[in-house]
Write an enzyme that holds these catalytic residues in place. Structure first.
Site, short mmCIF file in Angstrom:
data_model
loop_
_atom_site.label_atom_id
_atom_site.label_comp_id
_atom_site.label_asym_id
_atom_site.label_seq_id
_atom_site.Cartn_x
_atom_site.Cartn_y
_atom_site.Cartn_z
N SER A 37 0.14 -3.17 8.81
CA SER A 37 -1.12 -2.61 8.33
C SER A 37 -2.22 -2.92 9.33
O SER A 37 -2.30 -4.04 9.85
CB SER A 37 -1.50 -3.19 6.96
OG SER A 37 -2.78 -2.75 6.54
N HIS A 71 -1.05 1.55 -4.55
CA HIS A 71 -1.22 3.00 -4.55
C HIS A 71 -0.18 3.71 -5.41
O HIS A 71 0.00 4.92 -5.30
CB HIS A 71 -1.19 3.54 -3.12
CG HIS A 71 -2.31 3.02 -2.28
ND1 HIS A 71 -2.27 2.98 -0.90
CD2 HIS A 71 -3.51 2.49 -2.62
CE1 HIS A 71 -3.39 2.45 -0.44
NE2 HIS A 71 -4.15 2.14 -1.47
N GLN A 119 0.82 -1.20 0.00
CA GLN A 119 0.00 0.00 0.00
C GLN A 119 0.87 1.26 0.00
O GLN A 119 0.34 2.37 -0.06
CB GLN A 119 -0.90 0.02 1.24
CG GLN A 119 -1.87 -1.15 1.33
CD GLN A 119 -2.55 -1.21 2.68
OE1 GLN A 119 -2.14 -1.95 3.56
NE2 GLN A 119 -3.61 -0.43 2.86
N CYS A 168 2.54 13.12 -18.10
CA CYS A 168 1.66 14.19 -18.50
C CYS A 168 0.24 13.63 -18.57
O CYS A 168 0.02 12.57 -19.15
CB CYS A 168 2.08 14.75 -19.86
SG CYS A 168 0.90 15.94 -20.56
#
Length: 251
Positions: free
Chosen positions: A194, A124, A106, A132
């Site tokens: 976590s 993530h 994560q 761009c």
């Protein structure tokens, strides 16, 4: 919480006996490296030096990207000085020995890759590449760091806003198909650092039909049941003992 307690020796035996082990890592694996847990007592979401509703919201970013880049200029200073923890290196060593299929993370700090892990599903995203948002031209991490050192907000020659490939609120997580396949097919999942409260990552241990070992300093949101284990321990301390049991010399 009625999860079965587990010792380092028992965890080592489970790793040794597994054929398809995977790891799921959260912010807690990187805190001892010097990267603050955003949800921790001194984290971004508590101190609110940066407002997460603004910094990591894709709509806000497109309207006003400066708060995100103000945060990024501070964050890359942290990234440049931190090094992988023992647990990062331990997971890389497990993969090298064929004892770990891969890491689902994560985190956006790329410390697993720096430690030597090759199979990494980054839910993530990370700062490794920026693109761009219009023409999709890409830049490396080093190019982005140099760019934001001289400009408040980087923009492409085509006029498009440039964005690191970090997943914002309002965007779809990355590598979810790979993470789901690993979770469903593994016979052992190590859920490390976590609280297992942030979805969709929190759903992955529930998809695992094998055993799940959660190691975290603090409670974890893991439904109790057969094959569900928990150790409330410092990760580096715990896995140094596991490595010793496995007779592994982790560099």
């Amino acid at each position: 919480m009625d999860l079965t307690p587990i010792t380092a020796k028992e965890c080592a035996a489970m790793i040794r006996g597994a054929s398809r082990a995977v790891a799921l890592t959260g912010a807690g694996i990187s805190t001892s490296a010097g990267i603050p847990d955003f949800r921790g007592p001194k984290g971004l979401y508590v101190t609110r030096r940066y407002d997460p509703d603004t910094v990591f919201n894709i709509d806000h970013f497109q309207e006003n990207p400066k708060p995100f880049y103000d945060f990024t200029r501070d964050f890359v200073k942290v990234l440049d000085r931190v090094r992988p923890t023992f647990t990062h290196r331990f997971l890389a060593a497990l993969e090298k020995r064929g004892l770990l299929r891969g890491v689902i993370t994560q985190n956006i700090d790329s410390l697993h890759e720096k430690a030597g892990s090759r199979e990494v599903a980054s839910l993530h995203g990370s700062y490794a590449t920026s693109r761009c948002m219009v023409c999709r031209k890409s830049w490396t991490y080093d190019e982005m760091v140099e760019w934001i050192g001289r400009e408040d907000v980087p923009r492409c020659a085509c006029g498009g806003l440039v964005k690191p490939e970090v997943v914002f609120f309002g965007e779809i997580v990355r590598d979810l198909a790979t993470a789901g396949e690993w979770a469903e097919s593994c016979d052992l999942m190590l859920a490390l650092g976590s609280s297992l409260t942030v979805y969709p990552a929190a759903a992955l241990p529930e998809m695992c039909r094998g055993s799940v070992v959660a190691v975290n300093q603090g409670a974890v949101s893991l439904p109790p049941g057969p094959g569900r284990y928990w150790a409330e321990e410092d990760l580096d301390t715990f896995f140094r003992l596991v490595a010793r049991e496995l007779d592994m010399n982790v560099e």
